[in-house]
Write a protein that holds these residues in place. Sequence first.
Motif, PDB file in Angstrom:
ATOM      1  N   ILE A   1       1.877 -17.449   4.971  1.00 22.43           N
ATOM      2  CA  ILE A   1       0.989 -16.275   4.932  1.00 22.43           C
ATOM      3  C   ILE A   1      -0.212 -16.525   5.843  1.00 22.43           C
ATOM      4  CG2 ILE A   1      -0.536 -14.844   3.500  1.00 22.43           C
ATOM      5  CD1 ILE A   1       1.353 -15.562   1.108  1.00 22.43           C
ATOM      6  N   LYS A   2      -0.759 -17.763   5.755  1.00 21.92           N
ATOM      7  CA  LYS A   2      -1.949 -18.109   6.534  1.00 21.92           C
ATOM      8  C   LYS A   2      -1.683 -18.101   8.042  1.00 21.92           C
ATOM      9  CE  LYS A   2      -4.403 -20.838   3.061  1.00 21.92           C
ATOM     10  NZ  LYS A   2      -4.541 -22.192   2.495  1.00 21.92           N
ATOM     11  N   MET A   3      -0.423 -18.298   8.411  1.00 21.54           N
ATOM     12  CA  MET A   3      -0.067 -18.312   9.838  1.00 21.54           C
ATOM     13  C   MET A   3      -0.183 -16.923  10.465  1.00 21.54           C
ATOM     14  SD  MET A   3       1.550 -21.496  10.554  1.00 21.54           S
ATOM     15  CE  MET A   3       2.938 -21.181  11.605  1.00 21.54           C
ATOM     16  N   HIS A   4      -0.017 -15.869   9.640  1.00 22.55           N
ATOM     17  CA  HIS A   4      -0.103 -14.493  10.148  1.00 22.55           C
ATOM     18  C   HIS A   4       0.851 -14.208  11.290  1.00 22.55           C
ATOM     19  CE1 HIS A   4      -3.531 -13.865   7.576  1.00 22.55           C
ATOM     20  NE2 HIS A   4      -4.131 -14.926   8.089  1.00 22.55           N
ATOM     21  N   GLN A   5       2.044 -14.774  11.188  1.00 21.84           N
ATOM     22  CA  GLN A   5       3.047 -14.517  12.212  1.00 21.84           C
ATOM     23  C   GLN A   5       3.961 -13.375  11.788  1.00 21.84           C
ATOM     24  OE1 GLN A   5       3.232 -16.155  15.310  1.00 21.84           O
ATOM     25  NE2 GLN A   5       1.218 -16.804  14.539  1.00 21.84           N
ATOM     26  N   GLU A   6       4.131 -13.254  10.482  1.00 19.63           N
ATOM     27  CA  GLU A   6       5.014 -12.197   9.963  1.00 19.63           C
ATOM     28  C   GLU A   6       4.584 -11.871   8.540  1.00 19.63           C
ATOM     29  OE1 GLU A   6       8.949 -13.744   9.361  1.00 19.63           O
ATOM     30  OE2 GLU A   6       8.159 -15.749   8.935  1.00 19.63           O
ATOM     31  N   LEU A   7       5.172 -10.815   7.992  1.00 23.34           N
ATOM     32  CA  LEU A   7       4.883 -10.472   6.601  1.00 23.34           C
ATOM     33  C   LEU A   7       5.709 -11.386   5.702  1.00 23.34           C
ATOM     34  CD1 LEU A   7       4.797  -6.562   6.509  1.00 23.34           C
ATOM     35  CD2 LEU A   7       2.883  -8.170   6.661  1.00 23.34           C
ATOM     36  N   ILE A   8       5.068 -11.962   4.697  1.00 16.59           N
ATOM     37  CA  ILE A   8       5.766 -12.844   3.754  1.00 16.59           C
ATOM     38  C   ILE A   8       5.960 -12.098   2.438  1.00 16.59           C
ATOM     39  CG2 ILE A   8       5.688 -15.074   2.537  1.00 16.59           C
ATOM     40  CD1 ILE A   8       5.850 -15.253   5.663  1.00 16.59           C
ATOM     41  N   GLU A   9       7.190 -12.143   1.929  1.00 20.16           N
ATOM     42  CA  GLU A   9       7.475 -11.449   0.668  1.00 20.16           C
ATOM     43  C   GLU A   9       7.673 -12.445  -0.463  1.00 20.16           C
ATOM     44  OE1 GLU A   9      10.899  -9.022   1.323  1.00 20.16           O
ATOM     45  OE2 GLU A   9       9.837  -7.627   2.667  1.00 20.16           O
ATOM     46  N   CYS A  10       7.358 -12.016  -1.690  1.00 21.92           N
ATOM     47  CA  CYS A  10       7.608 -12.831  -2.880  1.00 21.92           C
ATOM     48  C   CYS A  10       9.122 -13.024  -3.018  1.00 21.92           C
ATOM     49  CB  CYS A  10       7.052 -12.116  -4.110  1.00 21.92           C
ATOM     50  SG  CYS A  10       7.588 -12.833  -5.670  1.00 21.92           S
ATOM     51  N   GLU A  11       9.527 -14.261  -3.300  1.00 17.24           N
ATOM     52  CA  GLU A  11      10.965 -14.527  -3.394  1.00 17.24           C
ATOM     53  C   GLU A  11      11.584 -13.889  -4.633  1.00 17.24           C
ATOM     54  OE1 GLU A  11      11.169 -18.762  -3.112  1.00 17.24           O
ATOM     55  OE2 GLU A  11      11.007 -18.739  -0.913  1.00 17.24           O
ATOM     56  N   MET A  12      10.768 -13.622  -5.638  1.00 16.24           N
ATOM     57  CA  MET A  12      11.288 -13.031  -6.873  1.00 16.24           C
ATOM     58  C   MET A  12      11.331 -11.501  -6.815  1.00 16.24           C
ATOM     59  SD  MET A  12      12.308 -15.349  -8.844  1.00 16.24           S
ATOM     60  CE  MET A  12      12.631 -14.259 -10.243  1.00 16.24           C
ATOM     61  N   CYS A  13      10.201 -10.900  -6.443  1.00 15.18           N
ATOM     62  CA  CYS A  13      10.146  -9.427  -6.546  1.00 15.18           C
ATOM     63  C   CYS A  13      10.154  -8.733  -5.183  1.00 15.18           C
ATOM     64  CB  CYS A  13       8.923  -8.987  -7.359  1.00 15.18           C
ATOM     65  SG  CYS A  13       7.338  -9.193  -6.516  1.00 15.18           S
ATOM     66  N   SER A  14      10.116  -9.514  -4.104  1.00 11.06           N
ATOM     67  CA  SER A  14      10.181  -8.963  -2.744  1.00 11.06           C
ATOM     68  C   SER A  14       8.938  -8.206  -2.301  1.00 11.06           C
ATOM     69  CB  SER A  14      11.392  -8.047  -2.563  1.00 11.06           C
ATOM     70  OG  SER A  14      12.565  -8.739  -2.867  1.00 11.06           O
ATOM     71  N   ARG A  15       7.867  -8.246  -3.102  1.00  7.35           N
ATOM     72  CA  ARG A  15       6.657  -7.553  -2.659  1.00  7.35           C
ATOM     73  C   ARG A  15       5.976  -8.373  -1.550  1.00  7.35           C
ATOM     74  NH1 ARG A  15       6.297  -6.632  -8.455  1.00  7.35           N
ATOM     75  NH2 ARG A  15       6.596  -4.405  -8.883  1.00  7.35           N
ATOM     76  N   ILE A  16       5.284  -7.642  -0.679  1.00  6.14           N
ATOM     77  CA  ILE A  16       4.573  -8.305   0.417  1.00  6.14           C
ATOM     78  C   ILE A  16       3.355  -9.034  -0.175  1.00  6.14           C
ATOM     79  CG2 ILE A  16       3.277  -7.932   2.577  1.00  6.14           C
ATOM     80  CD1 ILE A  16       4.998  -5.222   2.741  1.00  6.14           C
ATOM     81  N   LEU A  17       3.161 -10.284   0.249  1.00 12.76           N
ATOM     82  CA  LEU A  17       2.061 -11.098  -0.285  1.00 12.76           C
ATOM     83  C   LEU A  17       0.942 -11.235   0.742  1.00 12.76           C
ATOM     84  CD1 LEU A  17       4.243 -13.997  -1.771  1.00 12.76           C
ATOM     85  CD2 LEU A  17       2.980 -12.281  -3.108  1.00 12.76           C
ATOM     86  N   TYR A  18      -0.292 -11.319   0.238  1.00 11.08           N
ATOM     87  CA  TYR A  18      -1.414 -11.645   1.119  1.00 11.08           C
ATOM     88  C   TYR A  18      -2.409 -12.489   0.340  1.00 11.08           C
ATOM     89  CZ  TYR A  18      -4.044  -7.912  -1.268  1.00 11.08           C
ATOM     90  OH  TYR A  18      -4.660  -7.126  -2.200  1.00 11.08           O
ATOM     91  N   LEU A  19      -3.322 -13.130   1.067  1.00  6.72           N
ATOM     92  CA  LEU A  19      -4.352 -13.955   0.432  1.00  6.72           C
ATOM     93  C   LEU A  19      -5.674 -13.195   0.562  1.00  6.72           C
ATOM     94  CD1 LEU A  19      -3.204 -17.313   2.029  1.00  6.72           C
ATOM     95  CD2 LEU A  19      -3.178 -16.814  -0.437  1.00  6.72           C
ATOM     96  N   GLU A  20      -6.308 -12.963  -0.560  1.00  6.64           N
ATOM     97  CA  GLU A  20      -7.507 -12.125  -0.548  1.00  6.64           C
ATOM     98  C   GLU A  20      -8.631 -12.676   0.328  1.00  6.64           C
ATOM     99  OE1 GLU A  20      -7.940 -11.435  -4.753  1.00  6.64           O
ATOM    100  OE2 GLU A  20      -7.799  -9.269  -4.468  1.00  6.64           O
ATOM    101  N   ASP A  21      -8.839 -14.017   0.260  1.00  2.00           N
ATOM    102  CA  ASP A  21      -9.965 -14.588   1.035  1.00  2.00           C
ATOM    103  C   ASP A  21      -9.568 -14.956   2.453  1.00  2.00           C
ATOM    104  OD1 ASP A  21      -8.360 -16.586   0.206  1.00  2.00           O
ATOM    105  OD2 ASP A  21      -9.863 -17.594  -1.084  1.00  2.00           O
ATOM    106  N   ASP A  22      -8.432 -14.479   2.878  1.00  2.00           N
ATOM    107  CA  ASP A  22      -7.909 -14.828   4.194  1.00  2.00           C
ATOM    108  C   ASP A  22      -7.985 -13.631   5.158  1.00  2.00           C
ATOM    109  OD1 ASP A  22      -6.604 -16.622   5.977  1.00  2.00           O
ATOM    110  OD2 ASP A  22      -4.720 -15.565   5.614  1.00  2.00           O
ATOM    111  N   LEU A  23      -8.565 -12.521   4.662  1.00  2.44           N
ATOM    112  CA  LEU A  23      -8.511 -11.325   5.520  1.00  2.44           C
ATOM    113  C   LEU A  23      -9.818 -11.043   6.244  1.00  2.44           C
ATOM    114  CD1 LEU A  23      -6.466  -8.999   3.168  1.00  2.44           C
ATOM    115  CD2 LEU A  23      -5.681 -10.056   5.283  1.00  2.44           C
TER     116      LEU A  23
END
Length: 242
Positions: free
Chosen positions: A220-242
């Motif tokens: 996620i921190k690399m910001h190369q692509e969208l990362i999804e949760c492996e369980m629910c497939s939702r797109i993940l982000y880090l709040e303090d990383d934006l």
Amino acid sequence: MAEIAIKDQIRKMIELQKIDREIYNLKIDLKEKPAMLADLKAEFESQKVALEELEKKLKAVLVERKEKELELKTREDEIAKANAQLSQIKTNKEYSAKMSEIEHIKADKSIIEEKILVSYDKSDSVAAEVEKERGKVAEEEKKYLAAKKTIEDDIKVIEDRIKVFDSQRKQALPGIDPALLARYEKILKHKEGVAIVPVQGQDSCGGCFMNVTPQQVNAIKMHQELIECEMCSRILYLEDDL
Ligand SMILES: [Zn+2]
């Protein structure tokens, strides 16, 4: 996609998600309303059953009385006829037989009269119950109509709010890459209106609360692509990383 671009896309999707969450919740509210209206109606209809039963009962009493009154009329005709025959009779024996017949009919007649009197008492009391029950139903109807209006007003309010959010949504769409938007919308549709969620406490998905691995967090921190949760497939982000 470049780092800045992915960050920017995530920020835009987070904004879109805020709107979509509102729309999703409003649509859930809206979906419940027809069943609520149907329940209210059924509840009111069920309160009319007692009145309908009483009305039937009253009708039956009146029909029965009408029959008794016809019977009474028949007995009176029979008595009149028998009395007329008396003057034609020649022998004492025939005379006393006719008198006895008349007494029988009179006894019958008085039983019928008694039943008619009882029937009047009964219809009076059932009619009073009908009136009382009608009053109750009228009260219930007022309450029903008021509750129905409240729900119908709610529906209008919700529909208006959805319209407002829909127009906000249209304004939020430009700037989101069509391919990413399609991915977002597909998740949104299948995951209860939540497509993009923050990672919580560094290691769990803000959507399904399952574990997010350190490798995923790094990705996620690399910001190369969208990362999804492996369980629910939702797109993940880090709040303090934006
Ligand atoms: Zn998840």
